[in-house]
Scaffold this active site. Structure first.
Site, PDB file in Angstrom:
ATOM      1  CE  LYS A 182      -1.884   1.738  -2.525  1.00 40.59           C
ATOM      2  NZ  LYS A 182      -2.514   2.947  -1.954  1.00 40.59           N
ATOM      3  NE  ARG A 214      -7.495   0.530  -5.990  1.00 38.10           N
ATOM      4  CZ  ARG A 214      -6.375   1.192  -6.308  1.00 38.10           C
ATOM      5  NH1 ARG A 214      -5.358   0.586  -6.841  1.00 38.10           N
ATOM      6  NH2 ARG A 214      -6.281   2.469  -6.051  1.00 38.10           N
ATOM      7  NE  ARG A 226      -7.785   8.002  -5.957  1.00 34.92           N
ATOM      8  CZ  ARG A 226      -6.794   8.898  -5.974  1.00 34.92           C
ATOM      9  NH1 ARG A 226      -7.039  10.164  -6.256  1.00 34.92           N
ATOM     10  NH2 ARG A 226      -5.567   8.523  -5.734  1.00 34.92           N
ATOM     11  NE  ARG A 233      -2.857   9.446  -9.471  1.00 36.76           N
ATOM     12  CZ  ARG A 233      -2.979   8.396  -8.662  1.00 36.76           C
ATOM     13  NH1 ARG A 233      -1.896   7.886  -8.072  1.00 36.76           N
ATOM     14  NH2 ARG A 233      -4.152   7.855  -8.430  1.00 36.76           N
ATOM     15  NE  ARG A 239      -0.586  10.866  -5.445  1.00 36.61           N
ATOM     16  CZ  ARG A 239      -1.173   9.700  -5.148  1.00 36.61           C
ATOM     17  NH1 ARG A 239      -0.490   8.720  -4.589  1.00 36.61           N
ATOM     18  NH2 ARG A 239      -2.437   9.525  -5.412  1.00 36.61           N
TER      19      ARG A 239
HETATM   20  P1  ADP Z   1      -0.141   5.727  -2.568  1.00 40.76           P
HETATM   21  O1  ADP Z   1       0.786   5.106  -3.590  1.00 40.76           O
HETATM   22  O2  ADP Z   1      -0.447   4.798  -1.430  1.00 40.76           O
HETATM   23  O3  ADP Z   1      -1.379   6.305  -3.169  1.00 40.76           O
HETATM   24  P2  ADP Z   1       1.997   7.723  -2.294  1.00 40.76           P
HETATM   25  O4  ADP Z   1       3.167   6.850  -1.990  1.00 40.76           O
HETATM   26  O5  ADP Z   1       1.915   8.286  -3.678  1.00 40.76           O
HETATM   27  O6  ADP Z   1       0.631   6.963  -1.909  1.00 40.76           O
HETATM   28  O7  ADP Z   1       1.964   8.891  -1.223  1.00 40.76           O
HETATM   29  C1  ADP Z   1       1.024   9.977  -1.321  1.00 40.76           C
HETATM   30  C2  ADP Z   1       1.726  11.293  -1.008  1.00 40.76           C
HETATM   31  O8  ADP Z   1       2.082  11.317   0.372  1.00 40.76           O
HETATM   32  C3  ADP Z   1       3.016  11.498  -1.800  1.00 40.76           C
HETATM   33  O9  ADP Z   1       3.083  12.852  -2.217  1.00 40.76           O
HETATM   34  C4  ADP Z   1       4.131  11.158  -0.805  1.00 40.76           C
HETATM   35  O10 ADP Z   1       5.275  11.964  -1.035  1.00 40.76           O
HETATM   36  C5  ADP Z   1       3.493  11.461   0.534  1.00 40.76           C
HETATM   37  N1  ADP Z   1       3.883  10.491   1.574  1.00 40.76           N
HETATM   38  C6  ADP Z   1       4.095   9.165   1.425  1.00 40.76           C
HETATM   39  N2  ADP Z   1       4.439   8.592   2.604  1.00 40.76           N
HETATM   40  C7  ADP Z   1       4.430   9.586   3.522  1.00 40.76           C
HETATM   41  C8  ADP Z   1       4.710   9.653   4.936  1.00 40.76           C
HETATM   42  N3  ADP Z   1       5.058   8.558   5.627  1.00 40.76           N
HETATM   43  N4  ADP Z   1       4.616  10.854   5.532  1.00 40.76           N
HETATM   44  C9  ADP Z   1       4.249  11.967   4.836  1.00 40.76           C
HETATM   45  N5  ADP Z   1       3.988  11.981   3.525  1.00 40.76           N
HETATM   46  C10 ADP Z   1       4.065  10.813   2.862  1.00 40.76           C
HETATM   47  P1  AMP Z   2      -3.814   4.303  -7.914  1.00 43.35           P
HETATM   48  O1  AMP Z   2      -2.700   4.799  -8.795  1.00 43.35           O
HETATM   49  O2  AMP Z   2      -3.508   2.991  -7.285  1.00 43.35           O
HETATM   50  O3  AMP Z   2      -4.263   5.346  -6.924  1.00 43.35           O
HETATM   51  O4  AMP Z   2      -5.050   4.023  -8.887  1.00 43.35           O
HETATM   52  C1  AMP Z   2      -5.645   5.077  -9.639  1.00 43.35           C
HETATM   53  C2  AMP Z   2      -6.986   4.617 -10.198  1.00 43.35           C
HETATM   54  O5  AMP Z   2      -6.768   3.527 -11.123  1.00 43.35           O
HETATM   55  C3  AMP Z   2      -7.979   4.045  -9.176  1.00 43.35           C
HETATM   56  O6  AMP Z   2      -8.744   5.059  -8.547  1.00 43.35           O
HETATM   57  C4  AMP Z   2      -8.823   3.128 -10.058  1.00 43.35           C
HETATM   58  O7  AMP Z   2      -9.745   3.870 -10.844  1.00 43.35           O
HETATM   59  C5  AMP Z   2      -7.790   2.546 -11.010  1.00 43.35           C
HETATM   60  N1  AMP Z   2      -7.166   1.314 -10.489  1.00 43.35           N
HETATM   61  C6  AMP Z   2      -5.860   1.123 -10.152  1.00 43.35           C
HETATM   62  N2  AMP Z   2      -5.633  -0.129  -9.719  1.00 43.35           N
HETATM   63  C7  AMP Z   2      -6.835  -0.759  -9.772  1.00 43.35           C
HETATM   64  C8  AMP Z   2      -7.264  -2.067  -9.430  1.00 43.35           C
HETATM   65  N3  AMP Z   2      -6.419  -2.987  -8.942  1.00 43.35           N
HETATM   66  N4  AMP Z   2      -8.578  -2.372  -9.619  1.00 43.35           N
HETATM   67  C9  AMP Z   2      -9.448  -1.466 -10.117  1.00 43.35           C
HETATM   68  N5  AMP Z   2      -9.104  -0.216 -10.445  1.00 43.35           N
HETATM   69  C10 AMP Z   2      -7.806   0.146 -10.270  1.00 43.35           C
END
Ligand code: ADP
Ligand code: AMP
Length: 215
Positions: A13, A88, A172, A161, A127
């Site tokens: 995302k 969410r 999660r 993170r 990541r």
């Molecule tokens: P989200 O925001 O949904 O938690 P991220 O966009 O941060 O996920 O992606 C998680 C990890 O996977 C990042 O390190 C990113 O570089 C990698 N990633 C994202 N999309 C892809 C993909 N299509 N193929 C392989 N790796 C990906």
């Molecule tokens: P994310 O960066 O989206 O992976 O979110 C990291 C953490 O933030 C999650 O595991 C939750 O603890 C909290 N969080 C982020 N967005 C939300 C949401 N919309 N509702 C509740 N908790 C959230």
């Protein structure tokens, strides 16, 4: 245009939202990013959210919806928004409807990134992001062109993170399955959901999303 990117942690995302920001000048509203900023600044919200986030559980609906409300209030109504990691829960989806209406916005698309859960642990544990501009990277899938230097801003500082560890990822994912996936039918009934293959390479995912947005 207002869109939601929906998918489990690590689905891509944030990666895709950053690309849409660069290409279409949209704004990314990531509640995760907002909460991390609050934790760093040790605001009352941050102090409340820190332990919950470290466990991989969800922060309260009131807190996250208030964060979104504040951002939308401070924003020009013409600026397109990508909701990343929000809503969410069913309660958040309901709040979002109210917030969009009160800010004169309409939701055009919900894009569900469909991914294989087994791949998510590897994505999340690999990541990292630029500490200065926030550009996302991955140990295997997206390394900086020059090792140790951010492609976007040239910074040499990166961060990981604290919740990106295998144990928290499992919690999660369970939260996603139990509370977030069930909100999809709300949007399916409105005919605005498109499922995109999130297991494809990043460029293919971007193209698929762009073709949805270009209608
Ligand atoms: P989200 O925001 O949904 O938690 P991220 O966009 O941060 O996920 O992606 C998680 C990890 O996977 C990042 O390190 C990113 O570089 C990698 N990633 C994202 N999309 C892809 C993909 N299509 N193929 C392989 N790796 C990906
Ligand atoms: P994310 O960066 O989206 O992976 O979110 C990291 C953490 O933030 C999650 O595991 C939750 O603890 C909290 N969080 C982020 N967005 C939300 C949401 N919309 N509702 C509740 N908790 C959230």
């Amino acid at each position: 245009m207002n869109i939601i990117l929906l998918g489990p942690p690590g689905a891509g995302k944030g990666t895709q939202a950053q690309r849409l920001v660069d290409r279409f000048g949209m704004r990314q509203l990531s509640t995760g990013d907002m909460l991390r900023a609050a934790v760093k600044a040790q605001t009352p919200v941050g102090l409340q959210a820190k332990a919950v986030m470290e466990r991989g559980e969800l922060v309260s609906d009131e807190i996250v919806s208030a964060l979104i409300d504040a951002e939308l209030s401070a924003m020009d109504a013409d600026t397109g928004v990508i909701f990343d990691g929000y809503p969410r829960t069913a309660a958040q989806a309901q709040s979002l409807d109210g917030l969009l209406a009160s800010h004169g916005r309409k939701l055009q698309h919900v894009i569900e990134l469909d991914v294989d859960e087994d791949a998510l642990v590897e994505r999340i544990t690999g990541r990292f992001t630029c500490a200065k501009c926030g550009k996302g990277y991955h140990d295997t899938f997206e390394q900086p062109a020059v090792a140790g230097v951010c492609d976007k801003c040239g910074s040499t500082e990166f961060k990981r993170r604290p919740d990106d560890n295998e144990e928290t990822v499992r919690t999660r994912m369970a939260e996603y399955r139990a509370k977030t996936q069930p909100i999809l039918p709300i949007y399916e009934e409105r005919g605005i959901v498109t499922r995109v293959d999130g297991m494809a390479d990043m460029d293919s995912v971007t193209s698929a999303i762009e073709s949805v947005l270009n209608g």
